[in-house]
Scaffold this active site. Structure first.
Site, PDB file in Angstrom:
ATOM      1  N   CYS A  94       0.828  -1.208   0.000  1.00 57.68           N
ATOM      2  CA  CYS A  94       0.000   0.000   0.000  1.00 57.68           C
ATOM      3  C   CYS A  94       0.869   1.270   0.000  1.00 57.68           C
ATOM      4  O   CYS A  94       1.609   1.493  -0.938  1.00 57.68           O
ATOM      5  CB  CYS A  94      -0.985  -0.028   1.166  1.00 57.68           C
ATOM      6  SG  CYS A  94      -2.382   1.121   0.930  1.00 57.68           S
TER       7      CYS A  94
ATOM      8  N   LYS B 147     -12.188   7.867  -2.206  1.00 59.80           N
ATOM      9  CA  LYS B 147     -11.392   6.812  -1.579  1.00 59.80           C
ATOM     10  C   LYS B 147     -11.721   5.461  -2.216  1.00 59.80           C
ATOM     11  O   LYS B 147     -12.879   5.150  -2.481  1.00 59.80           O
ATOM     12  CB  LYS B 147     -11.689   6.751  -0.081  1.00 59.80           C
ATOM     13  CG  LYS B 147     -10.883   5.697   0.659  1.00 59.80           C
ATOM     14  CD  LYS B 147     -11.224   5.664   2.144  1.00 59.80           C
ATOM     15  CE  LYS B 147     -10.399   4.612   2.869  1.00 59.80           C
ATOM     16  NZ  LYS B 147     -10.700   4.552   4.327  1.00 59.80           N
TER      17      LYS B 147
ATOM     18  N   GLU C 295      -3.024  -8.387   3.190  1.00 57.85           N
ATOM     19  CA  GLU C 295      -2.831  -8.950   4.530  1.00 57.85           C
ATOM     20  C   GLU C 295      -4.047  -8.755   5.428  1.00 57.85           C
ATOM     21  O   GLU C 295      -4.153  -9.390   6.485  1.00 57.85           O
ATOM     22  CB  GLU C 295      -1.599  -8.318   5.191  1.00 57.85           C
ATOM     23  CG  GLU C 295      -1.806  -6.959   5.837  1.00 57.85           C
ATOM     24  CD  GLU C 295      -1.838  -5.798   4.853  1.00 57.85           C
ATOM     25  OE1 GLU C 295      -1.897  -4.634   5.303  1.00 57.85           O
ATOM     26  OE2 GLU C 295      -1.797  -6.053   3.629  1.00 57.85           O
TER      27      GLU C 295
ATOM     28  N   HIS D 288      -4.152  -4.159   0.237  1.00 57.83           N
ATOM     29  CA  HIS D 288      -3.913  -4.686   1.578  1.00 57.83           C
ATOM     30  C   HIS D 288      -4.296  -6.158   1.641  1.00 57.83           C
ATOM     31  O   HIS D 288      -5.217  -6.540   2.358  1.00 57.83           O
ATOM     32  CB  HIS D 288      -4.736  -3.903   2.606  1.00 57.83           C
ATOM     33  CG  HIS D 288      -4.108  -2.624   3.058  1.00 57.83           C
ATOM     34  ND1 HIS D 288      -2.973  -2.586   3.845  1.00 57.83           N
ATOM     35  CD2 HIS D 288      -4.460  -1.340   2.838  1.00 57.83           C
ATOM     36  CE1 HIS D 288      -2.657  -1.327   4.091  1.00 57.83           C
ATOM     37  NE2 HIS D 288      -3.535  -0.554   3.497  1.00 57.83           N
TER      38      HIS D 288
END
Length: 306
Positions: A142, A163, A237, A235
């Site tokens: 990121c 966003k 993870e 992301h």
């Protein structure tokens, strides 16, 4: 992990053309095996949750890993986090003479700022420069990916109209590349960021290759041509509740966030705790450890060549 077989097996030639690592008995007998040393630069505000997420993914390998954590000195921390950093994290001064097989640099809640305006930017640049001679392979996530692309290649981040939050589907561009080995033709990954990396900017850098992208959320996986640097703009993870928790946090703060895409709503705030990306994330980390680190790193780390 490589496959060990008898020399002369007919399948060896076919698998070699597919870039699958086959080790003959002779080489297996004489190989040196040791623990792999990884360094994690954790810049996320959810410090312990991020540690847990990364270690969960790194654990899905037969390789033995020795993992250390690095704290950047100007990171903002609360009282509890400060104690945690003091107990479990090293300063850059403490580790700068060490060598590592791999480094992971996470995202950070500073993407709306210009890179040079981030309080710890200079120290992070010092780490990125140091890694050139002290780390074999780098994995950036990121904002960490945005920062590394800017530092190493001068690629600036762009600002979308809104966003990017939710789970997006991505197409694999080069199925022969080792980092996407085992991926389906398309896969899912979560995103949560206000800035992005423009496809056309990456294409101007001949040392970089876009490995996965989508029409909805743009570039996702970028590798350098030496397979020593991997940039992940999302992301992967994140666990099943991270996007939900971020949405609730922003909602309660009155920010009126959009509901993360491809997340099912149940009631006013109850986003379902679903996951459609964990298998991809596990495979991505396993491929990075196998193809970018284990199969390439020298036995003696001080013999790193660049």
């Amino acid at each position: 992990m490589p496959i060990c077989v008898k020399e002369g097996l007919p399948a060896i030639e076919t698998l070699a053309r597919e870039d699958i690592f086959i080790m003959t008995e002779k080489r297996a007998i004489h190989q040196d095996i040791r623990v792999l040393n990884l360094l994690i630069v954790n810049l996320m505000p959810t410090v312990i949750a991020t540690e847990t997420q990364l270690l969960r993914l790194l654990s899905n390998t037969a390789l033995q890993l020795n993992i250390e954590f690095l704290k950047i000195s100007d990171q903002l921390t609360g009282d509890k986090t400060a104690d945690h950093f003091k107990q479990f994290y090293h300063s850059f001064k403490e580790i700068k003479n060490n060598h590592y097989d791999g480094i992971i640099i996470t995202g950070a809640p500073v993407e709306k700022q210009e890179f040079e305006a981030v309080a710890y930017w200079q120290e992070l640049c010092d780490v990125l420069e140091w890694a050139k001679t002290h780390v074999f392979s780098s994995l950036y996530i990121c904002w960490g990916a945005q920062a590394a692309l800017y530092y190493h290649y001068g690629i600036k981040k762009s600002v979308p109209s809104a966003k990017i939050s939710g789970v997006c589907a991505y197409d694999v561009n080069n199925r022969r590349h080792p980092i996407v080995r085992g991926f389906d033709d398309f896969f899912y990954a979560p995103h949560s960021h206000y800035t992005a990396i423009a496809r056309e900017d990456v294409l101007t850098i001949p040392q970089l290759e876009i490995l996965a992208e989508s029409s909805e959320a743009g570039v996702y996986l970028i590798s350098d041509i030496t397979n020593r640097q991997l940039f992940v703009t999302g992301h992967c993870e994140y666990d099943r509740v991270t996007l939900k928790n971020e949405y609730i946090r922003d909602y309660l703060q009155g920010l009126k966030p959009d509901v993360p895409k491809n997340y099912q709503l149940k009631g006013e705030l109850g986003i379902s705790d679903q996951t459609t990306w964990s298998s991809h994330a596990t495979l991505l980390f396993a491929n990075w450890l196998n193809y970018y680190v284990y199969q390439q790193t020298p036995y003696h780390l001080k013999e790193l060549s660049f």
